[in-house]
Design a protein around this motif. Sequence first.
Motif, PDB file in Angstrom:
ATOM      1  N   TRP A 361      48.806  30.990  46.616  1.00  0.00           N
ATOM      2  CA  TRP A 361      48.960  32.380  47.047  1.00  0.00           C
ATOM      3  C   TRP A 361      49.669  33.222  45.987  1.00  0.00           C
ATOM      4  O   TRP A 361      49.432  34.428  45.880  1.00  0.00           O
ATOM      5  CB  TRP A 361      49.752  32.406  48.353  1.00  0.00           C
ATOM      6  CG  TRP A 361      49.505  33.603  49.214  1.00  0.00           C
ATOM      7  CD1 TRP A 361      48.998  34.818  48.847  1.00  0.00           C
ATOM      8  CD2 TRP A 361      49.756  33.697  50.612  1.00  0.00           C
ATOM      9  NE1 TRP A 361      48.927  35.658  49.916  1.00  0.00           N
ATOM     10  CE2 TRP A 361      49.382  34.996  51.017  1.00  0.00           C
ATOM     11  CE3 TRP A 361      50.269  32.820  51.550  1.00  0.00           C
ATOM     12  CZ2 TRP A 361      49.509  35.440  52.343  1.00  0.00           C
ATOM     13  CZ3 TRP A 361      50.393  33.261  52.864  1.00  0.00           C
ATOM     14  CH2 TRP A 361      50.017  34.554  53.262  1.00  0.00           C
ATOM     15  N   VAL A 362      50.562  32.608  45.219  1.00  0.00           N
ATOM     16  CA  VAL A 362      51.365  33.380  44.263  1.00  0.00           C
ATOM     17  C   VAL A 362      50.517  34.193  43.294  1.00  0.00           C
ATOM     18  O   VAL A 362      50.830  35.373  43.043  1.00  0.00           O
ATOM     19  CB  VAL A 362      52.342  32.449  43.503  1.00  0.00           C
ATOM     20  CG1 VAL A 362      53.069  33.213  42.395  1.00  0.00           C
ATOM     21  CG2 VAL A 362      53.358  31.852  44.461  1.00  0.00           C
ATOM     22  N   PRO A 363      49.423  33.662  42.703  1.00  0.00           N
ATOM     23  CA  PRO A 363      48.633  34.498  41.792  1.00  0.00           C
ATOM     24  C   PRO A 363      48.076  35.761  42.437  1.00  0.00           C
ATOM     25  O   PRO A 363      47.856  36.758  41.743  1.00  0.00           O
ATOM     26  CB  PRO A 363      47.491  33.558  41.364  1.00  0.00           C
ATOM     27  CG  PRO A 363      48.049  32.190  41.525  1.00  0.00           C
ATOM     28  CD  PRO A 363      48.930  32.263  42.724  1.00  0.00           C
ATOM     29  N   ASP A 364      47.845  35.748  43.751  1.00  0.00           N
ATOM     30  CA  ASP A 364      47.349  36.944  44.429  1.00  0.00           C
ATOM     31  C   ASP A 364      48.441  37.989  44.634  1.00  0.00           C
ATOM     32  O   ASP A 364      48.135  39.160  44.870  1.00  0.00           O
ATOM     33  CB  ASP A 364      46.761  36.561  45.797  1.00  0.00           C
ATOM     34  CG  ASP A 364      45.499  35.729  45.671  1.00  0.00           C
ATOM     35  OD1 ASP A 364      44.845  35.830  44.622  1.00  0.00           O
ATOM     36  OD2 ASP A 364      45.186  34.979  46.597  1.00  0.00           O
ATOM     37  N   LEU A 365      49.684  37.583  44.594  1.00  0.00           N
ATOM     38  CA  LEU A 365      50.796  38.497  44.849  1.00  0.00           C
ATOM     39  C   LEU A 365      51.535  38.900  43.578  1.00  0.00           C
ATOM     40  O   LEU A 365      52.351  39.822  43.606  1.00  0.00           O
ATOM     41  CB  LEU A 365      51.797  37.850  45.818  1.00  0.00           C
ATOM     42  CG  LEU A 365      51.243  37.447  47.194  1.00  0.00           C
ATOM     43  CD1 LEU A 365      52.309  36.705  47.995  1.00  0.00           C
ATOM     44  CD2 LEU A 365      50.762  38.662  47.966  1.00  0.00           C
ATOM     45  N   ALA A 366      51.270  38.209  42.473  1.00  0.00           N
ATOM     46  CA  ALA A 366      52.022  38.449  41.241  1.00  0.00           C
ATOM     47  C   ALA A 366      51.495  39.678  40.504  1.00  0.00           C
ATOM     48  O   ALA A 366      50.306  40.003  40.560  1.00  0.00           O
ATOM     49  CB  ALA A 366      51.949  37.226  40.334  1.00  0.00           C
ATOM     50  N   GLU A 367      52.396  40.319  39.813  1.00  0.00           N
ATOM     51  CA  GLU A 367      52.032  41.427  38.934  1.00  0.00           C
ATOM     52  C   GLU A 367      51.219  40.898  37.762  1.00  0.00           C
ATOM     53  O   GLU A 367      51.380  39.744  37.341  1.00  0.00           O
ATOM     54  CB  GLU A 367      53.331  42.085  38.429  1.00  0.00           C
ATOM     55  CG  GLU A 367      53.132  43.253  37.488  1.00  0.00           C
ATOM     56  CD  GLU A 367      54.428  43.607  36.785  1.00  0.00           C
ATOM     57  OE1 GLU A 367      54.380  44.485  35.913  1.00  0.00           O
ATOM     58  OE2 GLU A 367      55.462  42.992  37.095  1.00  0.00           O
ATOM     59  N   GLU A 368      50.361  41.727  37.214  1.00  0.00           N
ATOM     60  CA  GLU A 368      49.529  41.338  36.087  1.00  0.00           C
ATOM     61  C   GLU A 368      50.384  40.790  34.939  1.00  0.00           C
ATOM     62  O   GLU A 368      51.345  41.422  34.504  1.00  0.00           O
ATOM     63  CB  GLU A 368      48.732  42.547  35.567  1.00  0.00           C
ATOM     64  CG  GLU A 368      47.797  43.171  36.584  1.00  0.00           C
ATOM     65  CD  GLU A 368      46.524  42.380  36.747  1.00  0.00           C
ATOM     66  OE1 GLU A 368      46.401  41.309  36.115  1.00  0.00           O
ATOM     67  OE2 GLU A 368      45.645  42.817  37.502  1.00  0.00           O
ATOM     68  N   GLY A 369      50.042  39.598  34.465  1.00  0.00           N
ATOM     69  CA  GLY A 369      50.721  39.021  33.313  1.00  0.00           C
ATOM     70  C   GLY A 369      52.085  38.433  33.596  1.00  0.00           C
ATOM     71  O   GLY A 369      52.767  38.011  32.666  1.00  0.00           O
ATOM     72  N   ARG A 370      52.496  38.385  34.868  1.00  0.00           N
ATOM     73  CA  ARG A 370      53.853  37.912  35.204  1.00  0.00           C
ATOM     74  C   ARG A 370      53.817  36.652  36.064  1.00  0.00           C
ATOM     75  O   ARG A 370      54.762  36.384  36.804  1.00  0.00           O
ATOM     76  CB  ARG A 370      54.610  39.000  35.971  1.00  0.00           C
ATOM     77  CG  ARG A 370      54.718  40.325  35.263  1.00  0.00           C
ATOM     78  CD  ARG A 370      55.771  40.298  34.187  1.00  0.00           C
ATOM     79  NE  ARG A 370      56.021  41.630  33.643  1.00  0.00           N
ATOM     80  CZ  ARG A 370      56.873  41.900  32.675  1.00  0.00           C
ATOM     81  NH1 ARG A 370      57.572  40.908  32.144  1.00  0.00           N
ATOM     82  NH2 ARG A 370      57.037  43.119  32.230  1.00  0.00           N
TER      83      ARG A 370
END
Length: 432
Positions: A361-370
């Motif tokens: 799930w984290v990649p869907d909630l993370a800011e671009e490049g972070r």
Amino acid sequence: MTDRISRVLPRRSSPTPKAPRAPRESTWRLWKDLSPLLRLLILTQLAFNIGFYAVLPFLAEHLGTAIGMAGWLVGFVLGLRTFSQQGLFVVGGWLVDRWGVRPVVLAGCVLRVAGFAWLGYAAASWAVIGAVLVIGFAAALFSPAVESEVARQAVAWEEEGHGPRTRVLALFSVAGQAGAFVGPLLGALLLAVDFRTACLAGAAVFVLVLAGHLWLMPQHIPGRVRVRKGGGARVLLRNRRFLALCCAYGTYLLAYNQLYLALPDEVQRAAGSQAPLSWLFALSSVLVVFAQLPVTRWAGDRLDLRRSMAAGLLLIASGFAVVAAARPAGWTGTAGLLPAAGFVVLLTVGQMLVVPAARAWVPDLAEEGRLGLYMGALSSVSGLIVLVGSAATGSLLDSGLPAAVPWLVLAAVPALAVALLPRREGRAAPAA
């Protein structure tokens, strides 16, 4: 830059549709479908845990007997190791976004080799503390690097049509658990010589990992862009959906920590000693190694990420409820251990649902490049919750309340955490 990243991590403004049901496949077929980089990272997790658990489970006894530290100082040293690892994951994640995966992993391996070698020869308290801090900070470097890149590659694997990303992350969890199972067995054999030998063997494992990454890890991973600008932490702290996920995941970690806090008390009461604990820990490890992939495959065919986490948290809550329901009967002996075994099984199955889903799930909630920063923050925020919650749990267990009450309270925590889960999956807005 955004276009390059979006090819790997596409934006999602609406709930993620269920991935098409993939055909049944063996673990070997899944392994063959992975990219060489994913195979390297998964084997890295296996080797990391073998080297780590060959030493750390035996550290407390070494400090108390061989070095002669007081009990409070042993606890302080172990707490420092946890803080220097979990508490600094967010720093390691930020470094990954800034410098890339390869240099951070290599630096972590070098520090882990140095830390284990130092620990093997440390005879004074200050030397032990220094070695433990180096060992912990090493994990704070390479763990966010490996975990974030596995998550990013798992998303790409899913987008290529191979199946749900949780299958890759489940295989990553299996590798880690297998290492956690093999490591203590290796350490126990090496302790027949002495503790220094175990430390040097652990260092040797990380020398091999270092050599493997120097040879096989690419200088630049396609699709991964280094972030030079600041401000990522401010955006993260305003990302309510991600922080809600951290809190829900933190309740799982708090529940898992009861394997070392509440469960030993229950086993001591039922069996008169803590000898059965090793069998219960082995039961948990074997379940993950052999059942993680089938459970993840089943969940991926039927549940989205939110429902998978919710089901896992409710299973964990039911594990605590089983012990709470059995406590008034006061069973002892083999019958008295059955509720504890039920707790371990339900907690472990819940873990199989929660951990891959949270990491996916984290990649869907993370800011671009972070992504590195966010994966590190997931561990650091959750670790802080465990630190505070464990202190409260210890007080609860010593409060003199009826025996079932602490377990009922512990059951309520993951059950209530279901309400914290974000309602819809989607990516965070880019930084201003």
